[in-house]
Design a protein around this motif. Sequence first.
Motif: not given
Ligand code: ASP
Length: 326
Positions: A39, A43-45, A95, A160, A164-166, A188-190, A206-207
């Motif tokens: 991503f 973002g988190p990853t 993830h 994302a 994706s996780v989101s 990505g969630t950034g 989101d994470q």
């Molecule tokens: N957290 C994001 C997701 O939704 C991806 C990221 O880390 O940017 O999977």
Amino acid sequence: MRSSNILVGVLGALTALVLAGPAPAQDYPTRTVTLVVPFAAGGPTDVISRIVAEHMSRTIGQQIIIENVLGAGGTTASTRVARATPDGYTIMMGHMGTHAASVGLYPKLAYNPETDFEPIGLAAGTPILILARKDLPPKDLKEFITWVKANEDKVNQAHAGVGSVSFTTCTLLSSILNIKPTSVPYQGTGPAMNALVGGQVDYMCDQIVNAVPQIKGGTIKAYAIATAERNPSLPELPTTKEAGLPAFEVSAWNALFAPKGTPKPVLDKLNAALVKALDDENVRKRLLDLGSDIPGPQRRTPQALAALVKSEVARWTPILKGSALN
Ligand code: ASP
């Protein structure tokens, strides 16, 4: 120089190359290692990868550089890493989306998370939050539920990408609430977070990692954390259960993977470096301050990660195959 001398020289060099061959796995690493992040930066990853990789680089004595490979909810990067040379010089931070949910979302997924990778170890557990732009009218989760149901046709939910996780966790939320918001994909969630801060989208799931600084800074609002307990990084934030939506309890994780066939001594070195990073006071503080949960010793082994992937694929596949999307 006579041509016969040149020939001898060339042959000599070739023989030396053949004899030297690739460096034995025991000598790993002899050059830079690429850690693929599926991503966008920020973002988190990406954040978890940078924190962990910085420390791991010191342990393995070679730089671990981050390469953000974007697209298709993290599945583009995962496909690339599954097909990379299994020598330890290309690894990835996967993830819960790339290595579990994607199976239920992509009927023709180009890789199998269970058989095309060597698990290295779990890097972090990440609670899921329901987040919204700061001027979204609802004040709490109950009001949000009423509002989102009433405004379903005009609401925008950021994520994302499919897989994706989101995307996955908000798909679960939508199915619980029986809503179909317009979903807006980012790389990505950034970048999705930037859109939330800028008010271009209404909400996302989101994470926790890149949400904590924004919530504390008042640039977005958070309605609830979808874990059983509150999180020490955001003690004021109610759990979904406390806020009236106990059915939405979900969390995610990030973990390191190598392509299938990566030699055991290489995997051992990478796992040992990860474990050392997770024991480092500074790494721990950075991860904990961002709300993530640090896996204990039993959860850091490749075997534990293999079992986690298996159980997560089994958990998510029926939920997602039955989702409104399929
Ligand atoms: N957290 C994001 C997701 O939704 C991806 C990221 O880390 O940017 O999977």
